[in-house]
Design a protein around this motif. Sequence first.
Motif, PDB file in Angstrom:
ATOM      1  N   THR A 138       8.268 -18.141  -4.434  1.00 15.77           N
ATOM      2  CA  THR A 138       6.701 -18.502  -3.842  1.00 15.77           C
ATOM      3  C   THR A 138       6.212 -18.037  -2.301  1.00 15.77           C
ATOM      4  N   ALA A 139       8.106 -18.302  -1.394  1.00 16.55           N
ATOM      5  CA  ALA A 139       7.287 -18.192   0.269  1.00 16.55           C
ATOM      6  C   ALA A 139       7.151 -16.540  -0.056  1.00 16.55           C
ATOM      7  N   LYS A 140       6.965 -15.820  -0.691  1.00 14.39           N
ATOM      8  CA  LYS A 140       6.726 -14.490  -0.409  1.00 14.39           C
ATOM      9  C   LYS A 140       5.927 -13.873  -0.666  1.00 14.39           C
ATOM     10  N   LEU A 141       5.248 -14.630  -1.414  1.00 17.29           N
ATOM     11  CA  LEU A 141       3.204 -14.590  -1.298  1.00 17.29           C
ATOM     12  C   LEU A 141       2.373 -14.044   0.286  1.00 17.29           C
ATOM     13  N   PRO A 142       2.001 -13.289   0.447  1.00 11.53           N
ATOM     14  CA  PRO A 142       1.236 -12.628  -1.642  1.00 11.53           C
ATOM     15  C   PRO A 142       1.916 -11.752  -2.343  1.00 11.53           C
ATOM     16  N   ILE A 143       3.277 -11.587  -1.720  1.00  4.94           N
ATOM     17  CA  ILE A 143       4.175 -10.588  -2.367  1.00  4.94           C
ATOM     18  C   ILE A 143       3.909 -11.191  -3.561  1.00  4.94           C
ATOM     19  N   THR A 144       3.617 -10.292  -5.323  1.00  5.58           N
ATOM     20  CA  THR A 144       3.626 -11.435  -6.555  1.00  5.58           C
ATOM     21  C   THR A 144       5.020 -11.324  -6.899  1.00  5.58           C
ATOM     22  N   SER A 145       5.858 -10.273  -6.777  1.00  2.00           N
ATOM     23  CA  SER A 145       6.432  -9.756  -7.612  1.00  2.00           C
ATOM     24  C   SER A 145       7.639  -8.349  -6.869  1.00  2.00           C
ATOM     25  N   ASP A 146       9.118  -8.388  -6.945  1.00  2.00           N
ATOM     26  CA  ASP A 146      10.372  -8.039  -6.140  1.00  2.00           C
ATOM     27  C   ASP A 146      10.371  -6.933  -7.570  1.00  2.00           C
ATOM     28  N   VAL A 147      10.318  -6.759  -8.094  1.00  2.00           N
ATOM     29  CA  VAL A 147      10.252  -6.061  -9.349  1.00  2.00           C
ATOM     30  C   VAL A 147       9.023  -4.758 -10.147  1.00  2.00           C
ATOM     31  N   PRO A 148       8.977  -4.376 -10.173  1.00  2.00           N
ATOM     32  CA  PRO A 148       7.885  -3.523 -10.746  1.00  2.00           C
ATOM     33  C   PRO A 148       8.538  -3.140 -12.241  1.00  2.00           C
ATOM     34  N   GLU A 149       7.551  -2.577 -13.020  1.00  2.00           N
ATOM     35  CA  GLU A 149       7.683  -1.885 -14.000  1.00  2.00           C
ATOM     36  C   GLU A 149       7.091  -0.257 -14.250  1.00  2.00           C
ATOM     37  N   GLY A 150       7.473   0.564 -13.805  1.00  2.00           N
ATOM     38  CA  GLY A 150       7.679   1.480 -12.609  1.00  2.00           C
ATOM     39  C   GLY A 150       7.197   2.446 -13.492  1.00  2.00           C
ATOM     40  N   CYS A 151       7.072   2.835 -14.846  1.00  2.00           N
ATOM     41  CA  CYS A 151       7.042   3.249 -15.947  1.00  2.00           C
ATOM     42  C   CYS A 151       5.463   4.468 -15.703  1.00  2.00           C
ATOM     43  N   VAL A 152       4.609   3.546 -15.233  1.00  2.00           N
ATOM     44  CA  VAL A 152       2.788   4.371 -14.310  1.00  2.00           C
ATOM     45  C   VAL A 152       2.992   3.649 -12.601  1.00  2.00           C
ATOM     46  N   ILE A 153       2.417   5.033 -12.297  1.00  2.00           N
ATOM     47  CA  ILE A 153       2.194   5.349 -10.375  1.00  2.00           C
ATOM     48  C   ILE A 153       0.794   5.491 -10.851  1.00  2.00           C
ATOM     49  N   ILE A 154       0.077   4.657  -9.976  1.00  2.00           N
ATOM     50  CA  ILE A 154      -1.143   5.148  -9.853  1.00  2.00           C
ATOM     51  C   ILE A 154      -1.617   5.265  -8.546  1.00  2.00           C
ATOM     52  N   ARG A 155      -1.991   6.261  -7.378  1.00  2.00           N
ATOM     53  CA  ARG A 155      -1.726   6.182  -5.850  1.00  2.00           C
ATOM     54  C   ARG A 155      -3.182   7.304  -5.551  1.00  2.00           C
ATOM     55  N   GLU A 156      -3.228   7.661  -4.495  1.00  2.00           N
ATOM     56  CA  GLU A 156      -3.587   8.575  -3.171  1.00  2.00           C
ATOM     57  C   GLU A 156      -2.542   8.752  -2.478  1.00  2.00           C
ATOM     58  N   HIS A 157      -3.026  10.346  -2.660  1.00  2.00           N
ATOM     59  CA  HIS A 157      -1.621  11.082  -1.083  1.00  2.00           C
ATOM     60  C   HIS A 157      -2.162  10.545  -0.411  1.00  2.00           C
ATOM     61  N   VAL A 158      -2.410   9.610   0.637  1.00  2.00           N
ATOM     62  CA  VAL A 158      -2.788  10.057   1.764  1.00  2.00           C
ATOM     63  C   VAL A 158      -0.823  10.068   2.702  1.00  2.00           C
ATOM     64  N   PRO A 159      -1.342  10.075   3.937  1.00  2.00           N
ATOM     65  CA  PRO A 159       0.355   9.831   4.304  1.00  2.00           C
ATOM     66  C   PRO A 159       1.457   8.481   4.140  1.00  2.00           C
ATOM     67  N   ILE A 160       1.023   7.614   4.265  1.00  2.00           N
ATOM     68  CA  ILE A 160       1.644   6.279   4.594  1.00  2.00           C
ATOM     69  C   ILE A 160       2.304   6.248   2.994  1.00  2.00           C
ATOM     70  N   SER A 161       0.953   5.894   1.599  1.00  2.00           N
ATOM     71  CA  SER A 161       2.005   6.362   0.450  1.00  2.00           C
ATOM     72  C   SER A 161       2.953   7.708  -0.087  1.00  2.00           C
ATOM     73  N   ASN A 162       2.435   8.477   0.784  1.00  2.00           N
ATOM     74  CA  ASN A 162       3.434   9.965   0.992  1.00  2.00           C
ATOM     75  C   ASN A 162       4.646   9.189   1.173  1.00  2.00           C
ATOM     76  N   LEU A 163       4.911   8.933   2.456  1.00  2.00           N
ATOM     77  CA  LEU A 163       6.225   7.614   3.104  1.00  2.00           C
ATOM     78  C   LEU A 163       7.123   6.524   2.176  1.00  2.00           C
ATOM     79  N   PHE A 164       5.921   6.493   1.929  1.00  2.00           N
ATOM     80  CA  PHE A 164       6.562   5.277   0.752  1.00  2.00           C
ATOM     81  C   PHE A 164       7.201   5.872  -0.910  1.00  2.00           C
ATOM     82  N   THR A 165       6.936   6.859  -1.294  1.00  2.00           N
ATOM     83  CA  THR A 165       7.866   7.582  -2.501  1.00  2.00           C
ATOM     84  C   THR A 165       8.953   8.266  -1.808  1.00  2.00           C
ATOM     85  N   CYS A 166       8.404   8.799  -0.512  1.00  2.00           N
ATOM     86  CA  CYS A 166       9.635  10.013   0.020  1.00  2.00           C
ATOM     87  C   CYS A 166      10.741   9.199  -0.124  1.00  2.00           C
ATOM     88  N   LEU A 167      10.357   8.057   0.845  1.00  2.00           N
ATOM     89  CA  LEU A 167      11.966   6.659   1.476  1.00  2.00           C
ATOM     90  C   LEU A 167      12.204   6.288  -0.019  1.00  2.00           C
TER      91      LEU A 167
END
Length: 570
Positions: free
Chosen positions: A431-460
């Motif tokens: 809980t010390a990592k809050l507001p991060i609620t989890s380190d593990v996603p259920e990656g079968c669904v991704i909803i996103r807007e294609h802006v430079p910062i989100s594109n960089l995230f998926t590239c890396l």
Amino acid sequence: MSAAASLGLRTGSCGSLALAAAAGGRKAGAARGWGWRGGGGGEKERLQLQHRALRLVGRRGAGLLLLLAVASAALLCSLFAVVKDDTASSIIIASNYEVTKAIQNSVYPSTARPVVMSKDQYSASDVNKIEHPDQLHLSFENLTNHPCDGFAVPPTLFDKKRTGPRPCPVCYVSVDQAFALMPLQASPSPVLKNLDYVSEDSGTANFSNQGSVFGGHLSLDQRNKSFDITSSMTVNCGFVRGKKPGQGTGFDINDDDLLEMEQCRGLIVASAIFGNYDMIQHPKNVSELSKANACFYMFVDEETMAYVKNSSSLYKDNEVGIWRLVVVRNLPYEDPRRTGKIPKLLLHRLFPNVRFSVWIDAKLQLVVDPYLLLERFLWRKNASFAISRHYSRFDVFEEAEANKAAGKYDNASIDEQIDFYRNEGLTHYSTAKLPITSDVPEGCVIIREHVPISNLFTCLWFNEVDRFTARDQISFSTVRDKIRAKVGWMPQMFLDCERRNFVVQAYHRELLEQMIASRRNAPPVEPSRKLKPGSRKAPPSKKPLVKRKKEKKSGRRRVPKPVTWAMDAV
């Protein structure tokens, strides 16, 4: 029509309704010869009538009538409460996907809704290029009463029969409202304003580095520098060879398909099947607005395409239902799971003109209109990237052990990746990592807007998948935390039960075929008795009648057993 009438309220008052009923009763009584009189003697006649009625039915009958009247009133009240609850639940539960007309009209006037052109005015190349000049645009800043204000996910009820994960209610608006609430401007991209991608010839790659030719054999130093975010960046993001993504880069696509993909604008819904691993799942509850303004693409390899052509009756001209199939050749990886990460994480490279995307694993069936997902998980939250968290695991170290136990990947490779991240500073989730609620996603669904910062995230994120294991849940938090430390941006994570509200999970093709084959090969159940010749049904079995002796009633009264209640169900 008045405001009260539009909200379904009664225009007459209680007093006026009572007077009308009394007047109608007097007329009916006079017609039946009950002896009603005008003037002030009406009260005396009514008392005499009540006295005569009581004498006719008696005291006991009058009591029964009174009890019957009370029971009827209680029944009517309970029915009204049930109907009221059902009406309220239709606003928040996803089985309806629509808000009530009263709320809908108050937020989005019907006279100004966007006009959807007829199908004959569209062609495959015109998808998403149509503008709606009459569209009423709404914004959350100007929206005083959002239909979902005050909604909260109810607590999960305890159920012994269903102990695993399950869906929970989600409050959606109507498709028209969602389309109207689409932001006119792109979401902000902190620090990073211009993002470009590495493209190199065959002579510049260093094959001694980890990764693949498709990813550019990124060195460790190049990998670390890619997290130093500036206003203008050039990073490795797959497709490093060839003229453009899909042309001589590996993951090659036909030129006609690439041209069609470039025409997609607005929204892309995408999925992929490689190695004929899954069955095609057909989306449900897709509105005509989404069919006209969104693209639905399914990427497949030649093996999967051959299977679809021979097995699906819906296949026609590279389309199966709403999906347009795109055959991918010259696959850069032998592992179909790693190949599937290319369209999953690099949709912004395959569809350069698309603004929003919804990625869905092939094992999932979409059952909610995609524009409702954009409004619920992006626009309403002012987010540019949304993904659900894992339903039970929040710690990367636990996720790695679970992958090893399930045989999802080579154990030594998983250990090597975890050790690398630990040396970089990865710690257990708390809980010390809050507001991060989890380190593990259920990656079968991704909803996103294609802006430079989100594109960089998926590239890396893709570069980590290319460098280490294909288990993207293990590398998600490392990429997120490094970007967050630099610019303060991170993906929005929502509940797994909310994800299960808009997708339904199916079995993988091989497992599904095994289940069907086992049912076919099951031995038939033999009847217990032979049928008589010429008869269609077995004769009824006759059981000997056994006369039971009456038991003597004991003087003691039975004490009812105490009822135990589960604390979780309260």
